[in-house]
Design an enzyme around this catalytic site. Structure first.
Site, PDB file in Angstrom:
ATOM      1  N   ARG A   1      54.466  31.580 -38.637  1.00 43.68           N
ATOM      2  CA  ARG A   1      53.579  31.916 -39.745  1.00 43.68           C
ATOM      3  C   ARG A   1      54.363  32.760 -40.728  1.00 43.68           C
ATOM      4  O   ARG A   1      55.069  33.696 -40.322  1.00 43.68           O
ATOM      5  CB  ARG A   1      52.377  32.691 -39.207  1.00 43.68           C
ATOM      6  CG  ARG A   1      51.351  33.020 -40.253  1.00 43.68           C
ATOM      7  CD  ARG A   1      50.240  33.870 -39.670  1.00 43.68           C
ATOM      8  NE  ARG A   1      50.424  35.261 -40.019  1.00 43.68           N
ATOM      9  CZ  ARG A   1      49.443  36.174 -40.044  1.00 43.68           C
ATOM     10  NH1 ARG A   1      48.222  35.828 -39.707  1.00 43.68           N
ATOM     11  NH2 ARG A   1      49.689  37.419 -40.374  1.00 43.68           N
TER      12      ARG A   1
ATOM     13  N   TYR B   1      48.393  41.642 -47.188  1.00 41.95           N
ATOM     14  CA  TYR B   1      47.981  41.284 -45.826  1.00 41.95           C
ATOM     15  C   TYR B   1      49.138  40.564 -45.103  1.00 41.95           C
ATOM     16  O   TYR B   1      49.798  39.692 -45.669  1.00 41.95           O
ATOM     17  CB  TYR B   1      46.754  40.344 -45.835  1.00 41.95           C
ATOM     18  CG  TYR B   1      46.608  39.702 -44.481  1.00 41.95           C
ATOM     19  CD1 TYR B   1      46.058  40.419 -43.425  1.00 41.95           C
ATOM     20  CD2 TYR B   1      47.127  38.432 -44.218  1.00 41.95           C
ATOM     21  CE1 TYR B   1      46.006  39.884 -42.151  1.00 41.95           C
ATOM     22  CE2 TYR B   1      47.076  37.887 -42.950  1.00 41.95           C
ATOM     23  CZ  TYR B   1      46.514  38.627 -41.922  1.00 41.95           C
ATOM     24  OH  TYR B   1      46.485  38.108 -40.663  1.00 41.95           O
TER      25      TYR B   1
ATOM     26  N   ASP C   1      48.556  32.291 -43.662  1.00 41.05           N
ATOM     27  CA  ASP C   1      47.186  32.820 -43.557  1.00 41.05           C
ATOM     28  C   ASP C   1      46.754  33.374 -44.912  1.00 41.05           C
ATOM     29  O   ASP C   1      47.348  34.338 -45.419  1.00 41.05           O
ATOM     30  CB  ASP C   1      47.151  33.931 -42.490  1.00 41.05           C
ATOM     31  CG  ASP C   1      45.722  34.319 -42.101  1.00 41.05           C
ATOM     32  OD1 ASP C   1      44.784  33.944 -42.816  1.00 41.05           O
ATOM     33  OD2 ASP C   1      45.577  35.015 -41.070  1.00 41.05           O
TER      34      ASP C   1
ATOM     35  N   HIS D   1      43.721  34.509 -45.395  1.00 39.47           N
ATOM     36  CA  HIS D   1      42.831  35.601 -45.007  1.00 39.47           C
ATOM     37  C   HIS D   1      41.596  35.699 -45.895  1.00 39.47           C
ATOM     38  O   HIS D   1      41.235  36.781 -46.380  1.00 39.47           O
ATOM     39  CB  HIS D   1      43.592  36.937 -44.948  1.00 39.47           C
ATOM     40  CG  HIS D   1      43.246  37.748 -43.741  1.00 39.47           C
ATOM     41  ND1 HIS D   1      42.446  38.852 -43.800  1.00 39.47           N
ATOM     42  CD2 HIS D   1      43.569  37.595 -42.439  1.00 39.47           C
ATOM     43  CE1 HIS D   1      42.291  39.349 -42.575  1.00 39.47           C
ATOM     44  NE2 HIS D   1      42.961  38.598 -41.726  1.00 39.47           N
TER      45      HIS D   1
ATOM     46  N   GLU E   1      45.555  28.767 -43.449  1.00 38.70           N
ATOM     47  CA  GLU E   1      44.488  29.371 -42.630  1.00 38.70           C
ATOM     48  C   GLU E   1      43.479  30.145 -43.478  1.00 38.70           C
ATOM     49  O   GLU E   1      43.865  30.853 -44.411  1.00 38.70           O
ATOM     50  CB  GLU E   1      45.165  30.310 -41.630  1.00 38.70           C
ATOM     51  CG  GLU E   1      44.220  31.099 -40.754  1.00 38.70           C
ATOM     52  CD  GLU E   1      45.022  31.896 -39.712  1.00 38.70           C
ATOM     53  OE1 GLU E   1      46.115  31.441 -39.308  1.00 38.70           O
ATOM     54  OE2 GLU E   1      44.555  32.978 -39.328  1.00 38.70           O
TER      55      GLU E   1
ATOM     56  N   GLU F   1      38.639  32.209 -36.884  1.00 39.83           N
ATOM     57  CA  GLU F   1      38.847  33.405 -36.062  1.00 39.83           C
ATOM     58  C   GLU F   1      37.642  34.343 -36.083  1.00 39.83           C
ATOM     59  O   GLU F   1      37.463  35.116 -35.151  1.00 39.83           O
ATOM     60  CB  GLU F   1      40.129  34.139 -36.460  1.00 39.83           C
ATOM     61  CG  GLU F   1      40.105  34.732 -37.846  1.00 39.83           C
ATOM     62  CD  GLU F   1      41.414  35.386 -38.238  1.00 39.83           C
ATOM     63  OE1 GLU F   1      42.467  34.770 -38.001  1.00 39.83           O
ATOM     64  OE2 GLU F   1      41.385  36.495 -38.783  1.00 39.83           O
TER      65      GLU F   1
ATOM     66  N   ARG G   1      39.976  27.732 -34.994  1.00 39.54           N
ATOM     67  CA  ARG G   1      40.725  28.891 -34.496  1.00 39.54           C
ATOM     68  C   ARG G   1      39.868  29.879 -33.709  1.00 39.54           C
ATOM     69  O   ARG G   1      40.216  31.038 -33.558  1.00 39.54           O
ATOM     70  CB  ARG G   1      41.446  29.595 -35.653  1.00 39.54           C
ATOM     71  CG  ARG G   1      42.454  28.679 -36.343  1.00 39.54           C
ATOM     72  CD  ARG G   1      43.405  29.436 -37.243  1.00 39.54           C
ATOM     73  NE  ARG G   1      44.199  30.379 -36.493  1.00 39.54           N
ATOM     74  CZ  ARG G   1      43.995  31.688 -36.446  1.00 39.54           C
ATOM     75  NH1 ARG G   1      43.005  32.251 -37.113  1.00 39.54           N
ATOM     76  NH2 ARG G   1      44.792  32.457 -35.724  1.00 39.54           N
TER      77      ARG G   1
ATOM     78  N   GLU H   1      48.201  31.097 -31.494  1.00 41.27           N
ATOM     79  CA  GLU H   1      48.844  32.257 -32.121  1.00 41.27           C
ATOM     80  C   GLU H   1      49.314  33.226 -31.038  1.00 41.27           C
ATOM     81  O   GLU H   1      48.632  33.433 -30.033  1.00 41.27           O
ATOM     82  CB  GLU H   1      47.841  32.960 -33.036  1.00 41.27           C
ATOM     83  CG  GLU H   1      48.428  34.163 -33.761  1.00 41.27           C
ATOM     84  CD  GLU H   1      47.420  34.840 -34.687  1.00 41.27           C
ATOM     85  OE1 GLU H   1      46.210  34.617 -34.523  1.00 41.27           O
ATOM     86  OE2 GLU H   1      47.857  35.589 -35.572  1.00 41.27           O
TER      87      GLU H   1
ATOM     88  N   TRP I   1      38.949  41.170 -47.411  1.00 38.52           N
ATOM     89  CA  TRP I   1      40.281  41.636 -47.005  1.00 38.52           C
ATOM     90  C   TRP I   1      41.028  40.549 -46.226  1.00 38.52           C
ATOM     91  O   TRP I   1      40.505  39.837 -45.452  1.00 38.52           O
ATOM     92  CB  TRP I   1      40.163  42.890 -46.124  1.00 38.52           C
ATOM     93  CG  TRP I   1      41.524  43.251 -45.571  1.00 38.52           C
ATOM     94  CD1 TRP I   1      42.578  43.775 -46.251  1.00 38.52           C
ATOM     95  CD2 TRP I   1      41.982  43.068 -44.227  1.00 38.52           C
ATOM     96  NE1 TRP I   1      43.668  43.927 -45.421  1.00 38.52           N
ATOM     97  CE2 TRP I   1      43.325  43.485 -44.178  1.00 38.52           C
ATOM     98  CE3 TRP I   1      41.386  42.555 -43.071  1.00 38.52           C
ATOM     99  CZ2 TRP I   1      44.097  43.430 -43.004  1.00 38.52           C
ATOM    100  CZ3 TRP I   1      42.124  42.498 -41.911  1.00 38.52           C
ATOM    101  CH2 TRP I   1      43.472  42.936 -41.879  1.00 38.52           C
TER     102      TRP I   1
HETATM  103  C1  GCO Z   1      45.354  36.430 -37.592  1.00 38.85           C
HETATM  104  C2  GCO Z   1      44.297  37.324 -38.109  1.00 38.85           C
HETATM  105  C3  GCO Z   1      44.475  38.781 -37.823  1.00 38.85           C
HETATM  106  C4  GCO Z   1      43.182  39.512 -38.194  1.00 38.85           C
HETATM  107  C5  GCO Z   1      42.852  40.528 -37.168  1.00 38.85           C
HETATM  108  C6  GCO Z   1      41.511  41.181 -37.440  1.00 38.85           C
HETATM  109  O1  GCO Z   1      45.381  35.314 -38.050  1.00 38.85           O
HETATM  110  O2  GCO Z   1      46.091  36.846 -36.724  1.00 38.85           O
HETATM  111  O3  GCO Z   1      43.928  36.999 -39.398  1.00 38.85           O
HETATM  112  O4  GCO Z   1      45.595  39.312 -38.450  1.00 38.85           O
HETATM  113  O5  GCO Z   1      43.296  40.124 -39.427  1.00 38.85           O
HETATM  114  O6  GCO Z   1      42.845  39.914 -35.913  1.00 38.85           O
HETATM  115  O7  GCO Z   1      41.101  41.935 -36.367  1.00 38.85           O
HETATM  116 MG    MG Z   2      44.031  34.838 -39.534  1.00 35.28          MG
END
Ligand code: GCO
Ligand code: MG
Length: 402
Positions: free
Chosen positions: A147, A159, A210, A212, A236, A262, A283, A339, A402
């Site tokens: 990643r 991030y 990602d 995010h 992602e 996630e 995910r 991951e 975020w």
């Molecule tokens: C990832 C996630 C993490 C999250 C975190 C939040 O893809 O690994 O986006 O970085 O931000 O798990 O608790």
């Molecule tokens: Mg993520």
């Protein structure tokens, strides 16, 4: 056999984890992860105050019945707190069943479908040159998938970019820190990063990114299209996924594969995404999506729609969750990627386990059950310490995902 005791253990060996340990009247124990980053004590209370009293005296072999009892019996369904608590119970009961049977859990899920679980690591840097150095490091370590996250010029913090390259930890303060975001600066920079990475590492390394949850569907469509020449394995969380039909717009415009899930807790959070084939990877993970029982259900539903697994595996998911995820990953037909972010040494000491990384793959434990435990004495040395994920704002001060 009956459940005699269930303990909720909160520990902070560098970051907070909540673990449920179930003990039977015959002395067999099982563990389950119940960690919900930044909201840990809510799940600890849900378990301690509302679930543990219901477990005492139950037959630990009745995993499905216990799942339905806790899910339907609560009346109030779904949500991360409820589903993390149910997940912990479910995971611990699979652990016990495996120990009683003398089999690793994956054998009870149908046995191996593959030799190892392909994992992706996290290469990140403030500049593209740093990113290239980090990708090279993961390639040298044997990773087949990486990643890539890069600092964005003009933004103080981005991030996925961290000081400590091996142990990225986003919950960074006792009260939420604040970050600043600009979609314009981000979209202008990311394609150039992947152009350099692809150019340097050739066509065969699997690359992921990602987003995010920060874009709108049409912005995500633009990003996906601009990344097509670099053949990403997935983009992602391109947008916040509350509006599942929003993904139609992304799909209409780009062939860059999409991975989501996630923050999902049940199959219902992704049912339209999967049914309409709007995503390529789901995910969801053991701890936040109701344990092995419910995650298996999500993955089976996904398999019918050409969607593969890509379970979340950040550092806020404990080694108990990772051990359980690997048991499922090795067994299901539609595994995609897992991951993997390494935990710190203190965390590994609190949660002894023998899953291990070799040649780009993680290998699940062969021990009966999950092959992971919690050392309660070690855990007691690290008391809970409040930590929150950051909050994001646009340059004008507006709150943004975020
Ligand atoms: C990832 C996630 C993490 C999250 C975190 C939040 O893809 O690994 O986006 O970085 O931000 O798990 O608790
Ligand atoms: Mg993520």
């Amino acid at each position: 056999m009956k459940i005699a005791d269930a303990r909720v253990i909160v520990t902070c060996p560098g970051r907070n984890f909540v673990t449920l340990k179930i003990v039977t009247d015959e002395g067999v124990t099982g563990v389950g992860d119940a960690t919900l980053n930044g909201r840990e004590l809510a799940v600890a209370s849900y378990l301690r105050d509302h679930v543990v009293p219901l477990l005492i005296g139950r037959d630990p072999a009745r995993i499905e019945d216990t799942w339905q009892y806790l899910y339907q019996g609560a009346y109030w369904r779904r949500g991360p707190v409820t589903m993390s608590a149910i997940a912990a119970v479910d995971t611990a009961l699979w652990d016990i069943k495996g120990k009683v049977a003398g089999l690793p859990v994956y054998q009870m899920l149908g046995g191996r479908s593959r030799e190892g679980v392909t994992v992706y690591g996290h290469a990140n840097g403030e500049t593209v040159d740093q990113v290239l150095t980090e990708v090279a490091r993961f390639v040298d370590l044997g990773y087949r998938a990486v990643r890539v996250q890069c600092g964005v010029p003009g933004l103080a913090k981005t991030y996925g970019v961290s000081g400590d390259k091996m142990f990225y930890e986003p919950a960074d303060a006792a009260l939420p820190s604040e970050a600043t975001w600009s979609t314009e600066r981000y979209l202008a920079h990311v394609p150039a990063v992947f152009a350099r990475v692809r150019d340097e590492f050739g066509p065969h390394l699997r690359l992921l990114h990602d987003v995010h949850h920060r874009l709108t569907p049409i912005e995500a469509a633009r990003l996906g299209r601009s990344l097509e020449p670099y053949a990403l394995t997935w983009m992602e969380d391109p947008v916040p996924a509350d509006l599942q039909e929003g993904f139609r717009l992304i799909r209409q415009h780009t062939t860059t594969p999409v991975a989501v899930g996630e923050v999902f807790n049940t199959v219902w959070d992704a049912s339209q995404l999967i049914r309409e084939q709007l995503i390529d990877y789901i995910r969801t993970t053991v701890v936040h999506a109701g344990g092995i029982t419910h995650l298996r259900r999500i993955f089976d539903f996904a398999a019918l729609h050409h969607v593969r697994s890509g379970s979340h595996g950040a550092t806020d998911l404990s080694p108990v969750c990772m051990a359980a995820a690997l048991q499922l990953d090795i067994a299901i037909p539609n595994f995609g990627l897992q991951e993997y972010m390494r935990h710190t040494d203190q965390t590994d000491q609190v949660f002894p386990h023998d899953y291990h990384f070799e040649g780009g793959y993680l290998h699940p434990s062969e021990a009966p059950g999950l092959g992971v435990d919690i050392d309660e004495e070690a855990a007691a040395r690290y008391p809970y310490s409040p930590a929150y994920l950051p909050v994001n704002r646009l340059e004008d001060g507006t709150v943004h995902p975020w």
